[in-house]
Design a protein around this motif. Structure first.
Motif, PDB file in Angstrom:
ATOM      1  N   VAL A 122     -24.470 -12.454 -38.693  1.00 31.09           N
ATOM      2  CA  VAL A 122     -24.359 -11.493 -39.609  1.00 31.09           C
ATOM      3  C   VAL A 122     -25.339 -11.479 -40.492  1.00 31.09           C
ATOM      4  CG1 VAL A 122     -22.716 -10.021 -40.628  1.00 31.09           C
ATOM      5  CG2 VAL A 122     -22.080 -11.409 -38.620  1.00 31.09           C
ATOM      6  N   VAL A 123     -25.918 -10.296 -40.800  1.00 32.01           N
ATOM      7  CA  VAL A 123     -26.744 -10.280 -42.115  1.00 32.01           C
ATOM      8  C   VAL A 123     -25.910  -9.723 -43.178  1.00 32.01           C
ATOM      9  CG1 VAL A 123     -28.789  -8.777 -43.026  1.00 32.01           C
ATOM     10  CG2 VAL A 123     -28.879  -9.472 -40.784  1.00 32.01           C
ATOM     11  N   VAL A 124     -26.020 -10.396 -44.288  1.00 29.92           N
ATOM     12  CA  VAL A 124     -25.325 -10.039 -45.372  1.00 29.92           C
ATOM     13  C   VAL A 124     -26.174  -9.966 -46.660  1.00 29.92           C
ATOM     14  CG1 VAL A 124     -23.023 -11.157 -44.626  1.00 29.92           C
ATOM     15  CG2 VAL A 124     -24.726 -12.483 -45.759  1.00 29.92           C
ATOM     16  N   MET A 125     -25.755  -9.496 -47.875  1.00 26.08           N
ATOM     17  CA  MET A 125     -26.712  -9.182 -48.929  1.00 26.08           C
ATOM     18  C   MET A 125     -26.609 -10.300 -50.004  1.00 26.08           C
ATOM     19  SD  MET A 125     -28.090  -6.516 -48.135  1.00 26.08           S
ATOM     20  CE  MET A 125     -27.911  -5.875 -46.351  1.00 26.08           C
ATOM     21  N   GLU A 126     -27.627 -10.599 -50.912  1.00 29.69           N
ATOM     22  CA  GLU A 126     -27.665 -11.432 -51.851  1.00 29.69           C
ATOM     23  C   GLU A 126     -26.727 -10.624 -53.079  1.00 29.69           C
ATOM     24  OE1 GLU A 126     -31.653 -11.947 -53.079  1.00 29.69           O
ATOM     25  OE2 GLU A 126     -32.106 -13.237 -51.285  1.00 29.69           O
ATOM     26  N   ASN A 127     -26.084 -11.405 -53.840  1.00 29.78           N
ATOM     27  CA  ASN A 127     -25.239 -11.035 -54.873  1.00 29.78           C
ATOM     28  C   ASN A 127     -23.999 -10.159 -54.354  1.00 29.78           C
ATOM     29  OD1 ASN A 127     -26.757 -12.025 -57.017  1.00 29.78           O
ATOM     30  ND2 ASN A 127     -28.159 -10.331 -56.687  1.00 29.78           N
ATOM     31  N   ILE A 181     -24.398  -6.125 -39.712  1.00 36.10           N
ATOM     32  CA  ILE A 181     -24.629  -5.997 -41.002  1.00 36.10           C
ATOM     33  C   ILE A 181     -23.626  -5.635 -41.824  1.00 36.10           C
ATOM     34  CG2 ILE A 181     -26.042  -5.112 -42.754  1.00 36.10           C
ATOM     35  CD1 ILE A 181     -28.437  -4.035 -40.740  1.00 36.10           C
ATOM     36  N   LEU A 182     -23.314  -6.454 -42.654  1.00 36.79           N
ATOM     37  CA  LEU A 182     -22.043  -6.493 -43.609  1.00 36.79           C
ATOM     38  C   LEU A 182     -22.506  -6.286 -45.108  1.00 36.79           C
ATOM     39  CD1 LEU A 182     -18.992  -6.236 -44.110  1.00 36.79           C
ATOM     40  CD2 LEU A 182     -18.934  -8.753 -44.354  1.00 36.79           C
ATOM     41  N   LEU A 183     -22.043  -5.022 -45.459  1.00 35.97           N
ATOM     42  CA  LEU A 183     -22.452  -5.105 -47.061  1.00 35.97           C
ATOM     43  C   LEU A 183     -21.519  -3.883 -47.730  1.00 35.97           C
ATOM     44  CD1 LEU A 183     -25.429  -2.309 -47.591  1.00 35.97           C
ATOM     45  CD2 LEU A 183     -24.286  -2.604 -45.615  1.00 35.97           C
ATOM     46  N   TRP A 212     -26.625  -3.594 -33.355  1.00 36.22           N
ATOM     47  CA  TRP A 212     -25.941  -4.190 -34.501  1.00 36.22           C
ATOM     48  C   TRP A 212     -24.832  -3.094 -34.766  1.00 36.22           C
ATOM     49  CZ3 TRP A 212     -30.384  -5.912 -38.156  1.00 36.22           C
ATOM     50  CH2 TRP A 212     -31.421  -6.696 -37.430  1.00 36.22           C
ATOM     51  N   LEU A 213     -23.791  -3.964 -35.211  1.00 40.06           N
ATOM     52  CA  LEU A 213     -22.610  -3.031 -35.787  1.00 40.06           C
ATOM     53  C   LEU A 213     -23.016  -2.936 -37.294  1.00 40.06           C
ATOM     54  CD1 LEU A 213     -19.500  -4.991 -34.449  1.00 40.06           C
ATOM     55  CD2 LEU A 213     -20.688  -2.861 -33.615  1.00 40.06           C
ATOM     56  N   LEU A 214     -22.938  -1.794 -37.684  1.00 40.16           N
ATOM     57  CA  LEU A 214     -23.210  -1.720 -39.153  1.00 40.16           C
ATOM     58  C   LEU A 214     -21.710  -1.588 -39.864  1.00 40.16           C
ATOM     59  CD1 LEU A 214     -24.779  -0.869 -41.842  1.00 40.16           C
ATOM     60  CD2 LEU A 214     -24.184   1.464 -41.149  1.00 40.16           C
ATOM     61  N   MET A 215     -21.323  -2.454 -40.701  1.00 41.83           N
ATOM     62  CA  MET A 215     -20.032  -2.774 -41.090  1.00 41.83           C
ATOM     63  C   MET A 215     -20.189  -2.713 -42.636  1.00 41.83           C
ATOM     64  SD  MET A 215     -18.712  -6.016 -38.565  1.00 41.83           S
ATOM     65  CE  MET A 215     -19.282  -7.220 -39.936  1.00 41.83           C
TER      66      MET A 215
END
Length: 388
Positions: A122-127, A181-183, A212-215
């Motif tokens: 799963v792609v996540v974001m810095e910070n 992707i989770l953000l 992908w799922l956009l979460m």
């Protein structure tokens, strides 16, 4: 000071409240405070709203809990209301934002499993900040929240928030293993960081292109905080999965994960659950919160007063040497300072009767109830100017 019988997970101010009404709180000595924190974006319709007092009292006298072994009418009503508001199809209710995000991550795993991906990413974001369970800690960023909790689940790839080039790079390297992707649409805990214009649209297109799922984690931005029901609506997109908590219960614990029907049906009986999730009390409160926001036009008020507050702060603090940036949307505003001011929240309460939050030591975070009026906007601005 934390009582000796409590674990030292918090460092609360030497301040305790006995009652609240609307945007105001009163301490044990009877002093009044203007609440610009709202329990960290929780009491969106204000403290002790009479409609909520009635709903909680009535439901407590009828039925608090049966478990999900039986149908729950208020749960079905709330799921239908939220689905209509956000454009998603199905809901799962639990007790907190972290649990809602865990639900989303389990859906991502099942999405990958269905596609035959043995080691999904799963792609996540810095910070980012998504919660304090081991799974949501792994999806979050920042050494302070992760210190001492080593060997976290390693199923995440971090990219810069707003950095589409970084997303393209991880797609080339890990694309076949990525499932979601989770953000956060606006990063709250890292200091009210807004995504660049068009970023969510680009993520929507990228996710659809690659399956992908956009979460979206709307735990802090949802339920009217940014001037619309959900922040993603300002970008003209719909995610595949969205998580909610905080303002949905106005202080009663509730979390929710909503998904498209094709995603929600990945759960089957026994694959997920929650003992207390979606109980009659929490879901009746959730429905009442939505009613209050609609009937009192609080979305419009949050947008209008948020614009006024942002504009007034920029005028009054435009040349202040301590202020690096002022940013926000609706009633979610951050004032970034040049140097840490770790005693600022305590001084604001003591000197100005103003409750505010300072995140990471140097960003004043303003999250007042959506009922804020123009006089209270001026009170907040004057209080901050005097403090700085």
């Amino acid at each position: 000071m934390t009582a000796a019988c409590l674990m030292t997970t918090y460092q609360p101010l030497a301040l305790s409240f006995t009652r609240g009404l609307g945007t105001r709180l009163w301490d044990q000595q009877g002093r009044e405070y203007l609440d610009a924190v709202a329990g960290v974006a929780v009491t969106n319709v204000g403290h002790s709203h009479p409609r909520l007092v009635t709903a909680i009292s009535e439901q407590a006298g009828l039925l608090l809990h049966t478990s999900n072994l039986y149908g729950i009418d208020w749960q079905q009503r709330l799921a239908q209301r939220l689905s209509q508001l956000c454009g998603l199809d199905q809901a799962f209710f639990n007790n907190s934002g972290a649990e809602a995000n865990e639900t989303a991550l389990k859906l991502a795993r099942l999405h990958g499993w269905k596609k035959g991906i043995e080691q999904p990413l799963v792609v996540v974001m810095e910070n980012a900040f998504h919660g304090r369970t081991l799974g949501t800690l792994a999806a979050s960023d920042g050494p302070s929240v992760r210190l001492g909790f080593q060997r976290l689940p390693g199923d995440f790839i971090k990219v810069g928030f707003g950095d589409l080039a970084a997303l393209d790079a991880v797609t080339r390297e890990f694309g076949p293993r990525i499932v979601a992707i989770l953000l956060e649409p606006i990063q709250g805990e890292s200091g009210v960081q807004l995504a660049p214009p068009g970023y969510l649209k680009a993520l929507r297109a990228h996710s659809s292109q690659h399956g992908w799922l956009l979460m979206l984690d709307e735990i802090q931005t949802g339920i009217g905080r940014t001037g619309t029901w959900f922040a993603f609506q300002q970008e003209g997109i719909v995610p595949d999965v969205m998580t909610l908590a905080k303002g949905l219960g106005n202080g009663i614990p509730i979390g929710a994960c909503l998904a498209r029907a094709s995603v929600g049906k990945l759960f089957t009986p026994g694959s997920h659950g929650s003992t207390f999730g979606g109980n009659p009390l929490a879901c009746r409160v959730g429905c009442t919160v939505l009613d209050i926001i609609e009937e009192q036009s609080l979305l419009e008020n949050a947008a209008r007063q948020g614009e006024r507050l942002l504009a007034r702060l920029r005028v009054e603090l435009s040349e202040h040497p301590q202020v690096l940036a002022i940013r926000g949307r609706g009633l979610m505003i951050g004032i970034e300072l040049a140097t840490p001011q770790r005693d600022l929240a305590e001084r604001a309460a003591r000197e100005q009767g103003l409750l505010l939050n300072v995140t990471r030591g140097k960003v004043i975070r303003l999250l007042p109830p959506l009922t804020l009026d123009s006089k209270e906007v001026e009170m907040i601005v004057r209080g901050i100017v005097r403090l700085l």
